[in-house]
Design an enzyme around this catalytic site. Structure first.
Site, PDB file in Angstrom:
ATOM      1  N   PRO A  31       0.840  -1.098  -0.075  1.00 53.54           N
ATOM      2  CA  PRO A  31       0.089  -0.040  -0.109  1.00 53.54           C
ATOM      3  C   PRO A  31       0.813   1.259  -0.180  1.00 53.54           C
ATOM      4  O   PRO A  31       1.734   1.462   0.744  1.00 53.54           O
ATOM      5  CB  PRO A  31      -0.784  -0.011   1.335  1.00 53.54           C
ATOM      6  CG  PRO A  31       0.128  -1.034   2.232  1.00 53.54           C
ATOM      7  CD  PRO A  31       0.661  -2.071   1.299  1.00 53.54           C
ATOM      8  N   MET A  32       0.591   1.990  -0.926  1.00 52.50           N
ATOM      9  CA  MET A  32       1.234   3.497  -1.124  1.00 52.50           C
ATOM     10  C   MET A  32       0.517   4.584  -1.473  1.00 52.50           C
ATOM     11  O   MET A  32      -0.752   4.516  -2.460  1.00 52.50           O
ATOM     12  CB  MET A  32       2.375   3.233  -2.015  1.00 52.50           C
ATOM     13  CG  MET A  32       3.538   2.305  -1.613  1.00 52.50           C
ATOM     14  SD  MET A  32       4.658   1.970  -2.910  1.00 52.50           S
ATOM     15  CE  MET A  32       3.517   1.004  -4.061  1.00 52.50           C
ATOM     16  N   THR A  33       0.088   5.683  -0.661  1.00 51.77           N
ATOM     17  CA  THR A  33      -0.672   6.751  -0.902  1.00 51.77           C
ATOM     18  C   THR A  33      -0.429   7.363  -2.159  1.00 51.77           C
ATOM     19  O   THR A  33       0.903   7.693  -2.383  1.00 51.77           O
ATOM     20  CB  THR A  33      -0.586   7.797   0.414  1.00 51.77           C
ATOM     21  OG1 THR A  33      -1.082   7.228   1.541  1.00 51.77           O
ATOM     22  CG2 THR A  33      -1.445   8.737   0.194  1.00 51.77           C
ATOM     23  N   GLY A  65      -4.016   3.792   1.465  1.00 53.38           N
ATOM     24  CA  GLY A  65      -4.905   3.955   2.499  1.00 53.38           C
ATOM     25  C   GLY A  65      -6.140   4.390   2.000  1.00 53.38           C
ATOM     26  O   GLY A  65      -6.073   5.622   1.454  1.00 53.38           O
ATOM     27  N   GLN A 113      -6.546  -1.099   2.169  1.00 46.38           N
ATOM     28  CA  GLN A 113      -6.015  -0.891   3.438  1.00 46.38           C
ATOM     29  C   GLN A 113      -6.938   0.262   3.960  1.00 46.38           C
ATOM     30  O   GLN A 113      -7.009   1.560   3.595  1.00 46.38           O
ATOM     31  CB  GLN A 113      -4.624  -0.156   3.292  1.00 46.38           C
ATOM     32  CG  GLN A 113      -4.059  -0.099   4.602  1.00 46.38           C
ATOM     33  CD  GLN A 113      -2.617   0.502   4.599  1.00 46.38           C
ATOM     34  OE1 GLN A 113      -2.548   1.571   3.990  1.00 46.38           O
ATOM     35  NE2 GLN A 113      -1.569  -0.050   4.677  1.00 46.38           N
ATOM     36  N   HIS A 194      -4.568  -0.412   8.707  1.00 48.02           N
ATOM     37  CA  HIS A 194      -3.458   0.198   8.872  1.00 48.02           C
ATOM     38  C   HIS A 194      -3.232   0.441  10.334  1.00 48.02           C
ATOM     39  O   HIS A 194      -4.014   1.365  10.820  1.00 48.02           O
ATOM     40  CB  HIS A 194      -3.354   1.591   8.212  1.00 48.02           C
ATOM     41  CG  HIS A 194      -1.857   2.232   7.668  1.00 48.02           C
ATOM     42  ND1 HIS A 194      -0.682   1.833   8.811  1.00 48.02           N
ATOM     43  CD2 HIS A 194      -1.280   2.983   6.852  1.00 48.02           C
ATOM     44  CE1 HIS A 194      -0.026   2.387   8.295  1.00 48.02           C
ATOM     45  NE2 HIS A 194      -0.177   3.136   7.422  1.00 48.02           N
ATOM     46  N   TYR A 199      -0.599   6.134  13.152  1.00 48.98           N
ATOM     47  CA  TYR A 199      -1.999   6.341  13.022  1.00 48.98           C
ATOM     48  C   TYR A 199      -2.790   5.780  14.165  1.00 48.98           C
ATOM     49  O   TYR A 199      -2.262   5.292  15.154  1.00 48.98           O
ATOM     50  CB  TYR A 199      -2.387   6.125  11.485  1.00 48.98           C
ATOM     51  CG  TYR A 199      -1.813   6.586  10.338  1.00 48.98           C
ATOM     52  CD1 TYR A 199      -1.524   7.924  10.279  1.00 48.98           C
ATOM     53  CD2 TYR A 199      -1.006   5.858   9.668  1.00 48.98           C
ATOM     54  CE1 TYR A 199      -0.993   8.822   9.217  1.00 48.98           C
ATOM     55  CE2 TYR A 199      -0.132   6.290   8.591  1.00 48.98           C
ATOM     56  CZ  TYR A 199      -0.154   7.656   8.237  1.00 48.98           C
ATOM     57  OH  TYR A 199       0.526   8.409   7.217  1.00 48.98           O
TER      58      TYR A 199
END
Length: 387
Positions: A31-33, A65, A113, A194, A199
């Protein structure tokens, strides 16, 4: 030096069954924003982006995310406040349904995610700017620690509000469950949570942000109760066939040197309640996958997580690239020596390998890795495009 055998890579292309879902191989898009979802809705270019990685051979894609259906879930993440994806209203669910279809069309699987920024949400930003940010004890985290955060974004006072009350905790739990149910409605193949990087779920796990003395805080096991309750409720809502992944990290954006545990026994205290609640795969987020997690133990964090819980684990952190995520002063270059990765996989340390920036750079990374072909490099300007 570990010498890679020609057959070693093929081991990563054996199928893996997790509950009722079979992955065609062990290569995962991490996962990568990305921030290309106007008003929170993924457009056709997002479906094409993830579809290309499935076409390129990834067995599983974990999306960037996606904000859970909670007013304080996300704010400005440096990518435009209105471009962070959501999974709440009908338009966002329909948009993700098209993304899922694009991935499935090429034989891959995909899970979302689910993300709540918690203490890391910037005040007065996001879809609901007037809603205060939330954290278990109303604390952002200790100040003056090693971090890459812009000083202007670090609060002057570590206390950013009041501790979450029972109603607020229940509201956050319900938001995760609603979003998980929406994900299943969109056709996703499981759920990822996540729980790292400072977070909300991590805010409960970390003593730097959780100083409660009720059932949601205190010991490591009690600090795990909030995310464990989310896992239990999601499992009850989505049934037994779909897997649940849980990302955790020692480091926090507030403090790169922070730890949840300083030895394997302490890590068991953190993770066992989550495993018992229904987590199937622990996504151990580190900057360098090939580093030992604890003194006197050669295993990576993913390896220790698997050993102490008996659950599957996923390695991530610099796979296919020669720099950590926050090494901005070090140009990222393609790595061709996968001997250490394959050796750890062969030893059974982890079950899945997550590839991040290297797969942004080359959507066909998985196929090329299998065939021993050179891959395209990751470029810094890739953060601003969706290709």
């Amino acid at each position: 030096m570990i010498v890679e055998q020609q057959t070693d890579r093929e081991a990563l292309f054996q199928p893996l069954r997790i509950r009722g879902v079979e992955l065609r191989n062990r290569i995962v898009m991490s996962p990568m924003t990305r921030g290309f979802c106007p008003d929170g809705v993924p457009a056709p270019n997002v479906a094409a982006y993830y579809g290309r990685r499935s076409e390129g051979g990834a067995g599983l894609i974990v999306t960037e995310g996606i904000a859970v259906d909670h007013p304080a879930a996300v704010g400005d993440a440096g990518l435009g406040e209105d471009n962070i994806p959501l999974l709440g209203n009908a338009a966002s669910v329909d948009g993700w349904r098209k993304v899922v279809a694009a991935v499935h069309a090429h034989g891959g699987k995909i899970i979302p995610q689910l993300w709540h920024q918690g203490a890391m949400r910037k005040p007065n930003t996001g879809p609901h700017p007037h809603v205060p940010s939330v954290s278990p004890s109303g604390i952002w985290g200790p100040l003056g620690r090693m971090t890459s955060i812009d000083p202007k974004s670090i609060p002057a006072d570590p206390r950013i509000g009041e501790a979450m009350g029972e109603a607020e905790i229940e509201g956050a739990i319900s938001a995760f469950v609603r979003s998980a149910v929406n994900a299943v409605d969109a056709g996703f193949d499981g759920i990822a949570l996540h729980g790292g990087h400072g977070y909300l779920l991590d805010n409960f796990l970390w003593e730097g942000t959780n100083q409660r003395d009720d059932k949601w805080g205190g010991s490591r096991a009690r600090r795990s109760e909030f995310p464990a309750e989310i896992v239990r409720r999601i499992r009850a809502a989505i049934g037994e066939d779909l897997p649940i992944f849980f990302r955790f990290s020692q480091w926090k954006q507030q403090d790169f040197r922070a730890t949840l545990a300083d030895n394997p026994d302490e890590l068991r205290e953190v993770l066992q309640p989550l495993a018992d609640a229904g987590v199937d795969v622990f996504d151990a987020s580190v900057r360098y996958y090939n580093r030992a997690a604890f003194d006197g133990d050669s295993a990576s964090l993913a390896g220790v997580a698997k050993r102490v819980t008996g659950k599957m684990s996923m390695a991530v952190g610099g796979v296919g690239i020669n720099s950590g995520m926050y090494d901005r002063d070090k140009p990222a270059a393609v790595v061709s020596d996968f001997g250490p990765l394959l050796e750890r996989f062969k030893a059974g340390e982890f079950d899945l390998v997550a590839v991040g920036r290297a797969m942004i750079g080359d959507p066909h990374w998985a196929r090329k890795f299998r065939e021993g072909q050179p891959t395209e490099p990751y470029r810094m300007d890739a953060d601003n495009i969706l290709s």
